[in-house]
Design an enzyme around this catalytic site. Sequence first.
Site, PDB file in Angstrom:
ATOM      1  N   ASP A 572      -6.898 -29.815 -29.309  1.00  0.00           N
ATOM      2  CA  ASP A 572      -6.446 -28.904 -28.257  1.00  0.00           C
ATOM      3  C   ASP A 572      -6.459 -27.414 -28.597  1.00  0.00           C
ATOM      4  OD1 ASP A 572      -5.850 -31.520 -27.563  1.00  0.00           O
ATOM      5  OD2 ASP A 572      -4.171 -30.960 -26.305  1.00  0.00           O
ATOM      6  N   GLU A 800       5.378 -38.375 -32.273  1.00  0.00           N
ATOM      7  CA  GLU A 800       4.016 -37.879 -32.070  1.00  0.00           C
ATOM      8  C   GLU A 800       3.576 -36.965 -33.217  1.00  0.00           C
ATOM      9  OE1 GLU A 800       3.796 -35.320 -28.681  1.00  0.00           O
ATOM     10  OE2 GLU A 800       1.625 -35.446 -28.508  1.00  0.00           O
TER      11      GLU A 800
END
Length: 831
Positions: A572, A800
């Site tokens: 990202d 995460e």
Amino acid sequence: MAGGKKPSGVSPEAKKVRFKKSERTDATDDATAGKSSSFGIYSIIATVIIAIVSWFVYQGYLETRVNSPLAESKVALATSHAFPERYWGSFRPGVYFGIKTREPESLLAGLMWFIPKLAAGGNLNLRHQCDQGDNLEQYGWREHDGRNFGVQVIIDKFIQLETSFVTRLGGNHGGDWTARIQVHPRMADLKGEEVTLFFYLTVDDNGKGLLQPIRAIDNMDASTMSTSESIKYLGLSAVHGHTDKLGDFRVSFQHESTVVHTAFLSTTIDNPQQVKEVLQSGLRMMEDKKSKQRHISLAGSMFAKDDTLKQPNLVIHQVTGKLPFQLEVVYESQSFVNREDMLNGQVYETLLQKHRKNFHAKFEEKFHLVEKGYSEEDQVFAQSAMSNLIGGIGYFHGSSKVQSVYNKEPVPYWNAPLYTAVPSRSFFPRGFLWDEGFHNLIISQWDREISLDIVAHWFDLMNVEGWIPREQILGSEARARVPDEFVVQRNNQGNPPTLLLVLDAMFEKRSLRDITNLELEQLNRMWPRLTAWYNWFNTSLHGPVPGSYYWRGRDMASERELNPKSLSSGLDDYPRASHPTQDERHLDLRCWIALFAKVMTSVANLIGRDGRKYQEAFNFLSDNRLLNEQHWSTKAKRYSDYGLHTSNVTLKRPKSNPGQPKPDKVRVALEEPSVQFVDDTFGYVSLFPLMIQILEPDSPQLGQVLQDLRDSSLLWTKYGLRSLAKTSPLYNKRNTEHDPPYWRGPIWINMNYLVARALHHYSKIDGPHQSRAQVLYYELRENLIGNLIRQYQKTGYIWEQYNDATGAGQGCRPFTGWSTLVLLLMSETYA
Ligand SMILES: *[C@@H]1O[C@H](CO)[C@@H](O)[C@H](O)[C@H]1NC(C)=O
Ligand SMILES: *[C@@H]1O[C@H](CO)[C@@H](O)[C@H](O)[C@H]1NC(C)=O
């Protein structure tokens, strides 16, 4: 096929040729038009018309390419026949507990619950979909083998639920299953508190099906019952049902005497997304006439006045019990005629224990944690991590929305199934292409058949261009959770081909003898798809010089982003060249393609195909001299991207007139960018030549990378390697005012696993850097395992990502996607 409107009859190639020809004729005829006879004029007009028509046909053809499937045989086998053992399962990762088949229009079973005492102010806080907002202390599968059974523990305030299921083959419609929900108080003085469970049955995708509730009271002599007893038996004893795929079946409900109230609801709905809403609208306050006790209760049959058929496709069974209590739900296929006993009570318990025992034995056989001296607690952690990954495998069916530059509007992909694990049951309960490779490094260790089936399903989603959409939002259950703006997938955007890591792990070190016929057959069918996929990467993502590649989709016109994102890289907001251009070279992508070529070579050898051009590609892309030329900055002594870049960018708020709303900050470059190495940045991307293991063992660059790896002012922390060095200009910087750092500091387990794996690799090879690699391997592995276990003990979850300053879990939870790679670090599995 819903979307692919392929022009029929004419092959794409033929069409292309015709278009080119008519274009040429068009031009020359135009120039000579004045001298033509009237016959000539007609022929010119005809030609122009043909040209225009051809142009439209060709445009139409281009528009349909994005959603036309690759015309090769599918790799995945039809579920119902090929894999009866995996026909039923917990294939609804996005709900706390749900069961369905691996077929479209499946029967859906699911659980909801609430705690009356905590249902304040009209809000029941009904639990259904995995939702971070519910703030459950913990939930997840503790044991799950992907085939026969699963055991999940859910901790919700003062109660603990154990949801388990067991499947049993028999008959010709996928067999039977039983689910058991046990509810316990977490503290002794809460014994006797009430909890309400709802267990529902409905049909997915608007499928046809009939569900007929059988009331408990129907089977009893009501006249001999006291009022309180009759209240007690308002519920169901069973549901008789039928669907095309399942034939006739019966689902019975059994509970214990601590149950104080039962009830049901039956009705018709248009869409399974309505279940919760319909349930809530069907609740009433009911009073037991004798005991004067009041209960929140389902209202029985509910049909619209004009619905004369009254054929329900939703049935909900309610049980309100005093802690502790349990509910058993027994699904039996009517085609299973010679079953010896009902799968409930002691029969269920015995079979469950047998599967649990096998699970533990197999877990040790595969991962050796007892042998390695891990404590009981650590083993439970590791088993829970893997089980929630495997128990989180879903079966989805539907079509993505896709768009190419030739489409004005997004178009639907064809309807297709996807059997896949998911990154997070709460936050990302659907398929993600690049995550899936990491997931299956683990799953393939546990069950090769499951992994190959998953990989097969992903390859079957390939379009005629060799592209696979990277995020799969299939079916109404998945779609309901994704905002519209994120739904559309674009065909210039790839995702790292991590599925090749899986094929590498599964087949690289195997001789033909150790490979089943089915595996070979599937590899053979996969081959044309592998070549198409390779070709897509090699042609769609190449850069201007041989050996250079760059991710598409960075926004060149972006004004607000500090550094325009490269979402398709999977990383990202990891900083790239400040000014996206077509001259960029992305190091990670080049390394992924090198890995791809390497695996293609070994698969080709295994199945007897010609892999020479992949061998050449690998030799070329792994040539250290060329790699260094294109990606090694001698100034900064590190591997890096290359492109139009300046370090000196910042976000500034433009001046606004008083009284007007503050405009968003915009990006300002304080320096002219120049074409150079992006070597102010050091982080995961810089480590790719190490991770993919293409550095020569005696490479001086390898020595430098290893030296920098241990430097705590750069990437090293006590908890693992952070994604971006503290010295990099964008370390922990927001990308826009509203966009917090993601891959700019936090510790991610997938990249750490690849680094640990590479260190392990180099520690086994003679060379000047061997002993350094060994020390680093040992330390990094300890740091990662230690922190993940600590955070799990502390918070109840695997996360995460992990904070690089404190080690704390952050982002979403539970994240038993690639963070589960901690299991392979514990077992030291680096196949
Ligand atoms: C990849 O592309 C290059 C040039 O664009 C070509 O020369 C090469 O043969 C391709 N590699 C493979 C394996 O197809
Ligand atoms: C960035 O550019 C400005 C203006 O040219 C200059 O004053 C500043 O020192 C530069 N900062 C860095 C870190 O190079």
